[in-house]
Design a protein around this motif. Structure first.
Motif, PDB file in Angstrom:
ATOM      1  N   ILE A 316     -12.334  -7.098 -14.419  1.00 20.54           N
ATOM      2  CA  ILE A 316     -13.230  -7.467 -15.723  1.00 20.54           C
ATOM      3  C   ILE A 316     -12.539  -8.190 -16.754  1.00 20.54           C
ATOM      4  CG2 ILE A 316     -13.963  -5.601 -17.574  1.00 20.54           C
ATOM      5  CD1 ILE A 316     -13.905  -3.217 -15.848  1.00 20.54           C
ATOM      6  N   VAL A 317     -11.142  -8.139 -16.713  1.00 22.76           N
ATOM      7  CA  VAL A 317     -10.477  -9.169 -17.644  1.00 22.76           C
ATOM      8  C   VAL A 317     -10.709 -10.429 -17.271  1.00 22.76           C
ATOM      9  CG1 VAL A 317      -7.967 -10.056 -18.301  1.00 22.76           C
ATOM     10  CG2 VAL A 317      -8.503  -7.540 -18.125  1.00 22.76           C
ATOM     11  N   VAL A 318     -10.731 -10.877 -16.069  1.00 21.50           N
ATOM     12  CA  VAL A 318     -11.072 -12.272 -15.726  1.00 21.50           C
ATOM     13  C   VAL A 318     -12.673 -12.529 -16.005  1.00 21.50           C
ATOM     14  CG1 VAL A 318     -11.338 -13.736 -13.529  1.00 21.50           C
ATOM     15  CG2 VAL A 318      -9.573 -12.270 -13.787  1.00 21.50           C
ATOM     16  N   ALA A 319     -13.575 -11.556 -15.826  1.00 21.63           N
ATOM     17  CA  ALA A 319     -15.011 -11.832 -15.989  1.00 21.63           C
ATOM     18  C   ALA A 319     -15.287 -12.210 -17.429  1.00 21.63           C
ATOM     19  CB  ALA A 319     -16.030 -10.645 -15.551  1.00 21.63           C
ATOM     20  N   LEU A 320     -14.526 -11.248 -18.437  1.00 20.21           N
ATOM     21  CA  LEU A 320     -14.655 -11.510 -19.658  1.00 20.21           C
ATOM     22  C   LEU A 320     -14.261 -12.740 -20.194  1.00 20.21           C
ATOM     23  CD1 LEU A 320     -14.010  -7.904 -20.961  1.00 20.21           C
ATOM     24  CD2 LEU A 320     -16.244  -9.042 -20.539  1.00 20.21           C
ATOM     25  N   GLY A 321     -12.825 -13.274 -19.648  1.00 21.97           N
ATOM     26  CA  GLY A 321     -12.316 -14.346 -19.906  1.00 21.97           C
ATOM     27  C   GLY A 321     -13.133 -15.762 -19.612  1.00 21.97           C
ATOM     28  N   ALA A 322     -13.752 -15.571 -18.453  1.00 23.71           N
ATOM     29  CA  ALA A 322     -14.828 -16.458 -18.022  1.00 23.71           C
ATOM     30  C   ALA A 322     -15.784 -16.954 -18.831  1.00 23.71           C
ATOM     31  CB  ALA A 322     -15.092 -16.486 -16.216  1.00 23.71           C
ATOM     32  N   CYS A 323     -16.276 -15.703 -19.415  1.00 23.23           N
ATOM     33  CA  CYS A 323     -17.531 -15.844 -20.372  1.00 23.23           C
ATOM     34  C   CYS A 323     -16.991 -16.500 -21.510  1.00 23.23           C
ATOM     35  CB  CYS A 323     -18.108 -14.668 -20.741  1.00 23.23           C
ATOM     36  SG  CYS A 323     -18.790 -13.661 -19.148  1.00 23.23           S
ATOM     37  N   GLY A 324     -15.765 -16.195 -22.025  1.00 23.34           N
ATOM     38  CA  GLY A 324     -15.192 -16.891 -23.199  1.00 23.34           C
ATOM     39  C   GLY A 324     -15.020 -18.422 -22.765  1.00 23.34           C
ATOM     40  N   LEU A 325     -14.420 -18.844 -21.767  1.00 22.01           N
ATOM     41  CA  LEU A 325     -14.215 -20.196 -21.454  1.00 22.01           C
ATOM     42  C   LEU A 325     -15.621 -20.999 -21.515  1.00 22.01           C
ATOM     43  CD1 LEU A 325     -11.414 -19.859 -18.844  1.00 22.01           C
ATOM     44  CD2 LEU A 325     -11.041 -20.692 -21.271  1.00 22.01           C
ATOM     45  N   ALA A 326     -16.488 -20.383 -20.906  1.00 23.92           N
ATOM     46  CA  ALA A 326     -17.857 -21.058 -20.620  1.00 23.92           C
ATOM     47  C   ALA A 326     -18.392 -21.073 -22.022  1.00 23.92           C
ATOM     48  CB  ALA A 326     -18.658 -20.208 -19.928  1.00 23.92           C
ATOM     49  N   GLY A 327     -18.422 -20.197 -22.999  1.00 23.30           N
ATOM     50  CA  GLY A 327     -18.806 -20.240 -24.370  1.00 23.30           C
ATOM     51  C   GLY A 327     -18.138 -21.531 -25.211  1.00 23.30           C
ATOM     52  N   TYR A 328     -16.944 -21.528 -24.927  1.00 20.86           N
ATOM     53  CA  TYR A 328     -16.131 -22.360 -25.755  1.00 20.86           C
ATOM     54  C   TYR A 328     -16.385 -23.944 -25.202  1.00 20.86           C
ATOM     55  CZ  TYR A 328     -13.462 -18.700 -27.670  1.00 20.86           C
ATOM     56  OH  TYR A 328     -12.990 -17.732 -28.350  1.00 20.86           O
ATOM     57  N   ALA A 329     -16.512 -24.080 -24.034  1.00 24.56           N
ATOM     58  CA  ALA A 329     -17.055 -25.494 -23.304  1.00 24.56           C
ATOM     59  C   ALA A 329     -18.397 -25.660 -24.005  1.00 24.56           C
ATOM     60  CB  ALA A 329     -17.038 -25.381 -21.774  1.00 24.56           C
TER      61      ALA A 329
END
Length: 439
Positions: A316-329
């Protein structure tokens, strides 16, 4: 609703009201029925959660009016925006000691009273110093309640940590969003006075006091010397001399909490300006922020329930972090073109907060452990979160654009994922931080 497996057990209660294991009606002629008391605790948790952020987001909505009305300088206004995490860190440390002395339920009740008083007083102090002092009073109540909510959930609902943490987190997100969205319209409806627009939130806080007073009075929890119910035979003993700073899991959870709080404060403070500088209108930028915040309402209920069903919360941590990285990109490459998508992705990423609260309840077996872990993780985490929004402002001012600040946001997401995976491992702080007695 199915009973969730949380790998937690009920522990002997600390003296207090909502922290005590509900007793049967035959245990004492003055004790309320279990079902009635449980429903009252649920109402108290929801109302308390609704009041843990309006003190902050209602002020942000009327910041310009408050500055003009009190003659605040820009530096004083900046100080006010940095006060919440500082108060959360400083006052949150006091919560476990107060809980041991008076009981978690009594302390939460006092916290709701402090929030009510602070919100009612601060608009009418007439000075920036008085406004700051009254805000600190409200934030003190928020800080101790922040820390003790996981303790109360663990005590009353040991087999439903996920669903109850989700309910609490959902109410917290709803209160945050409502204060941000409704403060200005309510101010206009009340005649345009920013004082009335801020003071109205004291009414909601006052309502939250009522169920906690009922629990304190009914269960005799106001006195720390009250009768303690017998401990369950299956409950583990409370740890003696738990040294929370020796636990790697506690440190991982504290850093994870701090980095997710940093991301949340940066999002709330700067995301509308990023969109406006990209050509988005002020009204749309505010709506985009509201969308980001509202994402926490449904997901804050789903994520904790999912977390308690998994042996390791790392995925879950990784999935939420991936959403954050995609949003910042997306913010970096096309802030206006995909604004709605970036707002949604960052809203999902910010749901690391309810996940962190859930892990607090899962990484400790006992009431003392949960209280100490909650205080340590939140106090340390909020201290770590203070420089982030300020650093983003400095980078924006000196670089003249949002490239470097967004790069910083994305870079912070990497260690957040790493420490979140460590915090999500199936272990408890008692195993790591309780001294082994010598033979």
């Amino acid at each position: 609703m199915a009973i969730e497996e949380t790998r937690t057990t009920t522990s002997p209660p600390i003296r207090g009201c909502a922290d005590q294991e509900p007793r049967s009606e035959t245990a004492s002629p003055q004790a309320p029925p279990r079902a009635w008391a449980t429903r009252l605790v649920i109402v108290g948790i929801v109302l308390a959660a609704l009041n843990l952020r309006p003190a902050i987001t209602s002020f942000g909505a009327l910041l310009e009016e408050v500055r003009n009305g009190l003659g605040m300088s820009g530096s004083v206004a900046g100080l006010l925006t940095s006060v919440p995490p500082l108060c959360f860190a400083v006052f949150g440390v006091m919560a476990p000691r107060l809980a041991r002395r008076f009981g978690p339920g009594v302390v939460v009740c006092a916290g709701m009273v402090a929030i009510t008083a602070g919100l009612a007083i601060r608009p009418y102090t007439g000075s920036a110093a008085g406004f700051l002092a009254a805000s600190a009073l409200a934030l003190m109540g928020i800080a101790v309640s922040n820390v003790l909510m996981p303790v109360i959930v663990k005590r009353w609902f040991p087999d439903r940590v996920g669903s109850m943490t989700g309910l609490y987190s959902m109410a917290l997100a709803l209160g945050t969003s409502a204060a941000a969205a409704l403060t200005v319209p309510m101010t206009d409806a009340l005649g345009g006075s920013w004082r009335s627009g801020l003071a109205v939130w004291a009414g909601l806080a006052g309502v939250a006091v009522l169920p906690w007073i009922a629990l304190v009075r009914t269960r005799g929890a106001a006195s720390p010397g009250g009768e303690r119910p017998p401990a369950s035979a299956s409950a583990p003993p409370e740890p003696d001399g738990l040294r929370i700073t020796r636990s790697r899991t506690a440190w991982a959870l504290a850093v994870f909490f701090g980095l997710q709080a940093t991301a949340a404060y940066i999002t709330m403070g700067w995301m509308p300006q990023i969109f406006r500088d990209a050509g988005v209108s002020a009204g749309t930028a505010g709506l985009l922020l509201a969308v980001t915040m509202v994402m926490g309402v449904p997901l804050a209920f789903v994520i904790p329930r999912l977390a308690t069903r998994l042996p390791h919360q790392g995925p879950i941590v990784v999935a939420l972090g991936a959403c954050g990285l995609a949003g910042y990109a997306g913010l970096y490459a096309a802030p206006a073109g995909g604004a709605w998508a970036w707002a949604l992705l960052l809203g999902v990423s910010n749901c690391a907060f309810p996940l962190a609260l859930t892990m607090v309840g899962m990484r400790a077996r006992t009431g003392v452990g949960v209280a100490q872990l909650s205080a340590f993780a939140q106090s340390t985490g909020y201290l770590l979160s203070i420089p982030g929004p300020l650093l983003v402002g400095v980078l924006y001012q000196h670089s003249g654009g949002w490239g470097l600040p967004i790069a910083l946001m994305a870079a912070l997401m990497v260690p957040q994922i790493a420490v979140g995976v460590l915090a999500g491992r199936d272990r408890t702080v008692e195993d790591e931080a309780t001294p082994v007695p010598r033979p």
